[in-house]
Scaffold this motif. Structure first.
Motif, PDB file in Angstrom:
ATOM      1  N   LEU A 184       0.917  -1.695  -0.603  1.00  0.00           N
ATOM      2  CA  LEU A 184       0.333  -0.313  -0.175  1.00  0.00           C
ATOM      3  C   LEU A 184       0.694   1.219   0.116  1.00  0.00           C
ATOM      4  O   LEU A 184       0.589   2.359   0.686  1.00  0.00           O
ATOM      5  CB  LEU A 184      -0.799  -0.137   1.030  1.00  0.00           C
ATOM      6  CG  LEU A 184      -2.259  -1.434   1.156  1.00  0.00           C
ATOM      7  CD1 LEU A 184      -3.306  -0.975   2.791  1.00  0.00           C
ATOM      8  CD2 LEU A 184      -3.322  -0.933   0.221  1.00  0.00           C
ATOM      9  N   GLU A 190      -6.247   7.469  -4.743  1.00  0.00           N
ATOM     10  CA  GLU A 190      -7.396   6.141  -4.880  1.00  0.00           C
ATOM     11  C   GLU A 190      -6.009   5.274  -3.652  1.00  0.00           C
ATOM     12  O   GLU A 190      -6.680   4.873  -3.256  1.00  0.00           O
ATOM     13  CB  GLU A 190      -7.321   5.511  -5.958  1.00  0.00           C
ATOM     14  CG  GLU A 190      -8.491   5.859  -6.859  1.00  0.00           C
ATOM     15  CD  GLU A 190      -8.713   5.252  -7.703  1.00  0.00           C
ATOM     16  OE1 GLU A 190      -7.368   5.259  -8.822  1.00  0.00           O
ATOM     17  OE2 GLU A 190     -10.053   5.119  -8.715  1.00  0.00           O
ATOM     18  N   ASP A 191      -4.765   5.870  -4.016  1.00  0.00           N
ATOM     19  CA  ASP A 191      -3.862   4.543  -3.164  1.00  0.00           C
ATOM     20  C   ASP A 191      -3.560   5.577  -1.747  1.00  0.00           C
ATOM     21  O   ASP A 191      -3.622   4.655  -0.754  1.00  0.00           O
ATOM     22  CB  ASP A 191      -2.166   5.235  -3.712  1.00  0.00           C
ATOM     23  CG  ASP A 191      -1.572   4.310  -5.213  1.00  0.00           C
ATOM     24  OD1 ASP A 191      -2.893   3.215  -5.775  1.00  0.00           O
ATOM     25  OD2 ASP A 191      -0.690   5.115  -6.153  1.00  0.00           O
ATOM     26  N   TRP A 240      -6.613   6.695  -0.515  1.00  0.00           N
ATOM     27  CA  TRP A 240      -7.263   6.334  -0.008  1.00  0.00           C
ATOM     28  C   TRP A 240      -7.226   5.409  -0.051  1.00  0.00           C
ATOM     29  O   TRP A 240      -7.942   4.742   1.465  1.00  0.00           O
ATOM     30  CB  TRP A 240      -8.873   6.080  -0.440  1.00  0.00           C
ATOM     31  CG  TRP A 240     -10.097   6.193  -0.324  1.00  0.00           C
ATOM     32  CD1 TRP A 240     -11.366   6.949  -0.068  1.00  0.00           C
ATOM     33  CD2 TRP A 240     -11.046   5.273  -0.247  1.00  0.00           C
ATOM     34  NE1 TRP A 240     -12.406   6.521   0.444  1.00  0.00           N
ATOM     35  CE2 TRP A 240     -11.799   4.842  -0.433  1.00  0.00           C
ATOM     36  CE3 TRP A 240      -9.737   3.304  -1.220  1.00  0.00           C
ATOM     37  CZ2 TRP A 240     -13.338   3.752  -0.123  1.00  0.00           C
ATOM     38  CZ3 TRP A 240     -11.470   2.420  -0.393  1.00  0.00           C
ATOM     39  CH2 TRP A 240     -12.625   2.400  -0.190  1.00  0.00           C
ATOM     40  N   GLN A 241      -6.873   4.155  -0.279  1.00  0.00           N
ATOM     41  CA  GLN A 241      -6.956   2.870   0.381  1.00  0.00           C
ATOM     42  C   GLN A 241      -5.853   2.369   1.244  1.00  0.00           C
ATOM     43  O   GLN A 241      -5.968   1.802   2.478  1.00  0.00           O
ATOM     44  CB  GLN A 241      -5.803   1.708  -0.652  1.00  0.00           C
ATOM     45  CG  GLN A 241      -6.685   1.785  -2.344  1.00  0.00           C
ATOM     46  CD  GLN A 241      -7.967   0.737  -2.040  1.00  0.00           C
ATOM     47  OE1 GLN A 241      -8.023   0.048  -0.850  1.00  0.00           O
ATOM     48  NE2 GLN A 241      -8.888   0.846  -3.084  1.00  0.00           N
ATOM     49  N   TRP A 248      -6.724   0.941   5.147  1.00  0.00           N
ATOM     50  CA  TRP A 248      -5.485   0.280   5.881  1.00  0.00           C
ATOM     51  C   TRP A 248      -6.177  -0.053   7.097  1.00  0.00           C
ATOM     52  O   TRP A 248      -5.954  -0.405   8.472  1.00  0.00           O
ATOM     53  CB  TRP A 248      -4.661  -0.003   5.463  1.00  0.00           C
ATOM     54  CG  TRP A 248      -3.711  -1.015   5.962  1.00  0.00           C
ATOM     55  CD1 TRP A 248      -3.249  -2.666   5.564  1.00  0.00           C
ATOM     56  CD2 TRP A 248      -2.736  -0.942   7.261  1.00  0.00           C
ATOM     57  NE1 TRP A 248      -3.156  -2.875   6.457  1.00  0.00           N
ATOM     58  CE2 TRP A 248      -2.323  -1.741   7.285  1.00  0.00           C
ATOM     59  CE3 TRP A 248      -2.150   0.169   8.092  1.00  0.00           C
ATOM     60  CZ2 TRP A 248      -1.345  -2.371   8.328  1.00  0.00           C
ATOM     61  CZ3 TRP A 248      -1.240   0.300   9.001  1.00  0.00           C
ATOM     62  CH2 TRP A 248      -0.838  -0.988   9.082  1.00  0.00           C
ATOM     63  N   SER A 295     -14.509   7.022  -2.490  1.00  0.00           N
ATOM     64  CA  SER A 295     -13.088   6.082  -2.958  1.00  0.00           C
ATOM     65  C   SER A 295     -12.763   7.430  -4.408  1.00  0.00           C
ATOM     66  O   SER A 295     -11.135   7.259  -4.579  1.00  0.00           O
ATOM     67  CB  SER A 295     -13.596   5.623  -2.958  1.00  0.00           C
ATOM     68  OG  SER A 295     -14.491   5.100  -3.943  1.00  0.00           O
TER      69      SER A 295
END
Length: 227
Positions: A93, A179-180, A182-183, A187, A210
Motif C-alpha cells: 500500500l 486512490e492510493d 484512500w486505500q 487500512w 473513494s
C-alpha cells in the motif's frame, strides 16, 4: 506520565472518522512518525519500533507515556497509537512513503488534490502581444504555390502549435495517487478499529469518497464528502 483515560473516568469516547483522527493526532497533538529501520539493516543496536512497544504495553495492560515529542506538553496516548499504526502501512500500500504522505497531509489538514473539474484543454504553445491584442504564435510548416492575380506565387503555410493542459496523464496520475491514499487510509482505519487500543477515541467507519470525481459537476466535490 499518562493522564486518566476516558474509560477510567467513565466518560464516552470521542467519535472521529479516520481522517479526522489522523489530523487530530498529527496536527493538534503533534505526534511524530516513528518509521521502522530498513529490513536489510541488522536489528541489533536499533531497539524495538514504537509499534512493537505499543503492542507489548497493550498486552500487559499498560498505558502509553505521553510528552515524548511535545516539549512541556502532553502528547495524548491515542495520538501515539495512531502514529504507530500509520508507520506500519504495508509495502503493498506504499510502505514508508505512504506513511509519510498520510502524516504530512494530516498535519496540513489536506486531502490529496485529485484535480476536481479538470479536463484537458487545447492551448497555444506560445502567445505574443501587439497593439491589436494577444495572438497565438504560429510557425511555418510548409509552402504552397497559389495563383494570385494571374501569377503563380509561393506562400507560407503557417500553423499554431498547441498543447493540452492539463493533459490526461496528469489527471489520471492525480486520481491514482488519491486512490492510493484512500486505500492506505482504509487500512489504517481497519487497524485502529480492530486493534481496540484507543482509550479516549473511537474510530467510525466513515471514509472520504473513494472516487469523488465520479458523478461530479465541473465545480468539483466537497473536501470531505463521505460515502
Amino acid at each position: 506520565m499518562s493522564t486518566p483515560s476516558a474509560h477510567a473516568r467513565g466518560k464516552a469516547k470521542r467519535a472521529m472518522s479516520v481522517q479526522q483522527a489522523l489530523e487530530w493526532a498529527f496536527r493538534i497533538e503533534k505526534a511524530q512518525l516513528e518509521l521502522p529501520p530498513p529490513s536489510d539493516i541488522e536489528e541489533e543496536g536499533f531497539g524495538f519500533g514504537l509499534e512493537y512497544v505499543l503492542l507489548q504495553r497493550a498486552a500487559l495492560g499498560c498505558k502509553v507515556d505521553g510528552g515524548q515529542h511535545k516539549i512541556g506538553c502532553y502528547v495524548h496516548e491515542d495520538a501515539e497509537v495512531i502514529a504507530a499504526t500509520v508507520a506500519g502501512v504495508p509495502d503493498n500500500l506504499g510502505g514508508k512513503r505512504m506513511a509519510i504522505r498520510l502524516a504530512e497531509l494530516a498535519r496540513a489538514g489536506l486531502t490529496p488534490d485529485w484535480m476536481p473539474g479538470a479536463v484537458p484543454r487545447c492551448l497555444p504553445v506560445d502567445m505574443k502581444r501587439n497593439r491589436h491584442g494577444d495572438r497565438a504564435t504560429s510557425e511555418v510548416v510548409g509552402h504552397e504555390r497559389v495563383l494570385i492575380k494571374g501569377k503563380w506565387r509561393s506562400v507560407e503555410v503557417r500553423a499554431c502549435p498547441v498543447r493540452f493542459s492539463p493533459d490526461q496523464k496528469q489527471i489520471d496520475g492525480a486520481r491514482r495517487a488519491y486512490e492510493d491514499w484512500w486505500q492506505a487510509l482504509g487500512w489504517v482505519r481497519d487497524g485502529l478499529i480492530e486493534g481496540r487500543m484507543l482509550r479516549d477515541v473511537e474510530i467510525s467507519a466513515a471514509m472520504p469518497k473513494s472516487q469523488p470525481w465520479l458523478g461530479q459537476s465541473s465545480g468539483g466535490a466537497p473536501r470531505n464528502g463521505l460515502r
